[in-house]
Structures are given as C-alpha cells and as structure tokens.
Design a protein around this motif. Structure first.
Motif, PDB file in Angstrom:
ATOM      1  N   ILE A   2       0.825  -1.125  -0.024  1.00  0.00           N
ATOM      2  CA  ILE A   2      -0.024  -0.087   0.088  1.00  0.00           C
ATOM      3  C   ILE A   2       0.813   1.452   0.097  1.00  0.00           C
ATOM      4  O   ILE A   2       1.784   1.293   0.996  1.00  0.00           O
ATOM      5  N   PHE A   3       0.669   2.123  -0.955  1.00  0.00           N
ATOM      6  CA  PHE A   3       1.346   3.524  -1.040  1.00  0.00           C
ATOM      7  C   PHE A   3      -0.204   4.466  -0.631  1.00  0.00           C
ATOM      8  O   PHE A   3      -0.818   4.492  -1.407  1.00  0.00           O
ATOM      9  N   GLU A   4       0.058   5.063   0.492  1.00  0.00           N
ATOM     10  CA  GLU A   4      -1.077   6.037   0.776  1.00  0.00           C
ATOM     11  C   GLU A   4      -0.606   7.271   1.365  1.00  0.00           C
ATOM     12  O   GLU A   4       0.227   7.492   1.967  1.00  0.00           O
ATOM     13  N   LYS A   5      -1.388   8.595   0.898  1.00  0.00           N
ATOM     14  CA  LYS A   5      -1.024   9.754   1.655  1.00  0.00           C
ATOM     15  C   LYS A   5       0.404  10.069   1.214  1.00  0.00           C
ATOM     16  O   LYS A   5       1.017  10.951   2.061  1.00  0.00           O
ATOM     17  N   ASN A   6       0.907   9.930  -0.021  1.00  0.00           N
ATOM     18  CA  ASN A   6       2.312  10.296  -0.080  1.00  0.00           C
ATOM     19  C   ASN A   6       2.178  11.493  -1.312  1.00  0.00           C
ATOM     20  O   ASN A   6       1.023  11.468  -2.000  1.00  0.00           O
ATOM     21  N   ILE A   7       3.197  12.241  -1.339  1.00  0.00           N
ATOM     22  CA  ILE A   7       3.241  13.284  -2.308  1.00  0.00           C
ATOM     23  C   ILE A   7       4.170  13.058  -3.196  1.00  0.00           C
ATOM     24  O   ILE A   7       5.526  12.880  -2.825  1.00  0.00           O
ATOM     25  N   ILE A   8       3.911  12.709  -4.500  1.00  0.00           N
ATOM     26  CA  ILE A   8       4.854  12.056  -5.629  1.00  0.00           C
ATOM     27  C   ILE A   8       5.248  13.128  -6.504  1.00  0.00           C
ATOM     28  O   ILE A   8       4.296  13.511  -7.328  1.00  0.00           O
ATOM     29  N   SER A   9       6.436  13.521  -6.318  1.00  0.00           N
ATOM     30  CA  SER A   9       6.798  14.666  -7.310  1.00  0.00           C
ATOM     31  C   SER A   9       7.795  14.439  -8.388  1.00  0.00           C
ATOM     32  O   SER A   9       8.858  13.781  -8.280  1.00  0.00           O
TER      33      SER A   9
ATOM     34  N   PHE B 226      -0.179  13.027  -6.933  1.00  0.00           N
ATOM     35  CA  PHE B 226       1.012  12.955  -7.984  1.00  0.00           C
ATOM     36  C   PHE B 226       1.179  14.230  -8.782  1.00  0.00           C
ATOM     37  O   PHE B 226       0.080  14.523  -9.452  1.00  0.00           O
ATOM     38  N   LEU B 227       2.304  14.986  -8.601  1.00  0.00           N
ATOM     39  CA  LEU B 227       2.453  16.170  -9.186  1.00  0.00           C
ATOM     40  C   LEU B 227       3.439  15.918 -10.473  1.00  0.00           C
ATOM     41  O   LEU B 227       4.488  16.298 -10.589  1.00  0.00           O
TER      42      LEU B 227
END
Length: 352
Positions: free
Chosen positions: A166-173, A190-191
């Motif tokens: 699970i990948f949750e509540k991450n900021i992927i820049s 996802f930016l």
C-alpha cells in the motif's frame, strides 16, 4: 510514562551533545547507548531495538538486516527549526531479516530493497520520510501489507513486480511508478506534469482517491504499457477527459476531470504547473474539490484516509515523526554565577 521519560532523556542527550557533532542513540531493553554513526548503532543492535538519529547529515550507506524501528528528527522546516533535519547522504539498503521494521522522519537519497535480494519484508513501514527513489525487492508477495505512508518522493517508485503493498497519503513529485502489480495507491498526490509517463509497465493495480496532475501531450502515457489498472474516484488535472475516453485495457470509474488551466484552483497554494514539491505548498483542497469523497466517506487526496488500514489518520502537515518533538531550545554559552549551565527546552508530544 516510562517510555515518554526515556524519549525525553534520549532527545536531551541528542540535542545537547549534538551541538558539536551528530549522535545516534540505540535503545535496547531499557538501556540507551550512544554512537557517532548510524551504521555502528545498527551493527550493535538486536532485533526489536529502536534507534534515534539526531539532526545532521550522515554520509554513509546503511544496511538494515534486522527488525529495527528507526526514528530521525524529521525533515520539515516547520518542525526542525530547533534541531535541524536528519539527512542520510547515501543509500539505505533494507535487507533480508528486516521484517516488521520501520523508518520514519528521515531525509534521504534512495531506499533500496532489491540490491541485496531482500526476501519477504512483511509488515515493513516507511513513513514521514523525504526520499528520492524507492526500489522494492524483486517479485515478492508480502504475506502482510508493506506500507509507505505520508512520504515525499523526489524521484521514482519501482515496485519490482511485488504484490500486497500500500502506498497511501504520499506526495509524488516529478517521478513515476513502474512495475507495479496487485497493489493499492490511495489518497496520494501525483504532481507529475507532462514529463514521460505516470505509470509504466503496471498491471492489476488500483489507484483510488488520488489527485493526479498529468498534462502530457501523449495521453496514453498516463498508463503506458499498463493493463487492468483501475482508476476509481480520482481527481485528474488534465486537458484530456480520461473519464469519457479511458485508456484501452484499463478501467476508469467515477473520476473527475479538471482542465489544466484550472489546476491552480484545486489546492490552497499551488500555481497549477510546478511539479517539484516545495514545503511552502499548501495541498489542502479548495471548494468545491474539498467536498469530493472516496468510497470510505473521507476526502480524496492526502487529507483523507483509506478504511482498510489500521488506525487511519490524515496526512500530518509537518511530517513530524511520532515521538516527542523539540519545538524550542536555548542553551547558554556560559555558566551562571552558581556554575550551572542554563538550558531550556520546549518539548511537545506527538498525537500520531
């Protein structure tokens, strides 16, 4: 209370001695020992121990091969003003034997679980870290969920054909996700923008309640070489209507599309185009997007949760690790007339 007093004692030791150099504290069965490097603390540790890392830049590669809980001082400027951030300049290799371990509150380069053929890292958790890339072990089915939560990514995520994660509540820049199979990506941001692709060579995954900024001119590159991906209840910032015209061999259900020209209206503070995450971004949703909920009834994006996780909580803005936080410190340069050195600390407990 005993644990809190121990943590405060450990923090006092780290901050006071750390004025001149970095310190690492190993907590083993109620006893604390001090080391100058993280590697020596790991070598001296036993499974089940906890390691506390002071602020500072530790230039070393780490090899974690046993069940350890590792806490840094954090990486967000709002909570590390008194101590500085914990930075690891080198690779962090998580190896076989690190089952059920945890890393939290560290700014680092790459976390590599494939370099030494790590086997099942069941129950491993990485949270509230700022990292460049992460590579999971090769083709492992975790017997219980491997979780990455509330992290900031400056690069790529290589799932390496693992399953049950699970990948949750991450900021992927700026980076992308590749080789993902049978996993869940929920409540992330996802930016990505228009560079290359968002997901590559992925299958049988679910992307749910995320906010995805993808404005590439090759629309199929949102899911390049992917099949059986389910995108459900995401907010997609794009000039292409993926909901009406989904990518072949993948499923799009109940997503909302926002034109890229309106992207700046989605978050409280974001210009609508910048893909390199900065700490001064405010990624709370503005109206009317703040009223968009996932299937669990909580908000999409990082401030919502996923109801299949234990004790779910929203993203913590300051990314502080779940240990007492030193908010302020004042250490006099000289002793007083009684020969004492005046020291003042303001410490607050973390609520998860």
């Amino acid at each position: 209370m005993k644990k809190l007093l121990l943590l405060i004692t450990v923090f006092f030791t780290i901050v006071f001695t750390g004025q001149a150099q970095r310190r690492v504290i190993l907590h083993h069965q109620g006893t604390a020992s001090m080391y100058n490097t993280i590697s020596t603390a790991i070598t001296a540790s036993a499974a089940g121990d906890t390691i506390y890392i002071s602020a500072g830049n530790f230039i070393e590669n780490l090899h974690i091969n046993k069940e350890l809980t590792i806490f840094g001082a954090g990486h967000h400027p709002s909570t590390t003003a008194a101590t500085g951030i914990t930075e690891v300049s080198g690779a962090i290799y998580v190896r076989a034997g690190a089952i059920k371990g945890k890393i939290e509150g560290v700014y680092c380069d790459d976390i590599d679980m494939a370099g030494y053929n790590a086997s099942d890292l069941t129950g491993y958790t990485i949270s509230r870290c700022n990292m460049r890339n992460i590579t999971l072990p090769t083709t492992i089915t975790f017997s219980s969920s491997f979780i990455v939560s509330e992290c900031i990514f400056r690069g790529n995520i290589n799932i390496n054909n693992c399953t049950t994660y699970i990948f949750e509540k991450n900021i992927i820049s700026t980076g992308y996700v590749q080789n993902a199979k049978f996993g869940l990506f929920s409540n992330n941001i996802f930016l990505h923008g228009a560079v290359n692709y968002q997901c590559y060579n992925c299958a049988e995954c679910t992307l749910e309640s995320n906010i995805i900024y993808y404005n590439g001119t090759t629309t199929a590159d949102l899911l390049r070489n992917c099949n059986n991906i389910t995108l459900h209840k995401n907010l997609i910032i794009s000039d292409y209507d993926y909901q009406t015209n989904p990518i072949a061999d993948n499923t799009f259900t109940s997503n909302q599309i926002v034109a890229a020209s309106n992207g700046a209206s989605v978050f409280t503070s974001w210009d609508g185009t910048t893909t390199i995450y900065a700490y001064d971004f405010d990624l709370h949703l503005q109206a009317p997007y703040d009223a968009i909920n996932g299937d669990d009834g909580t908000q999409i994006g990082i401030y919502g949760t996923k109801d299949n996780l234990d004790n779910p909580t929203p993203y913590k803005d300051n990314c502080a690790p779940v240990i007492p936080l030193i908010e302020e410190k004042t250490i006099s340069r000289t002793t007083n007339t009684d020969g004492d050195l005046p020291i003042q600390f303001k410490i607050s407990a973390q609520n998860r």
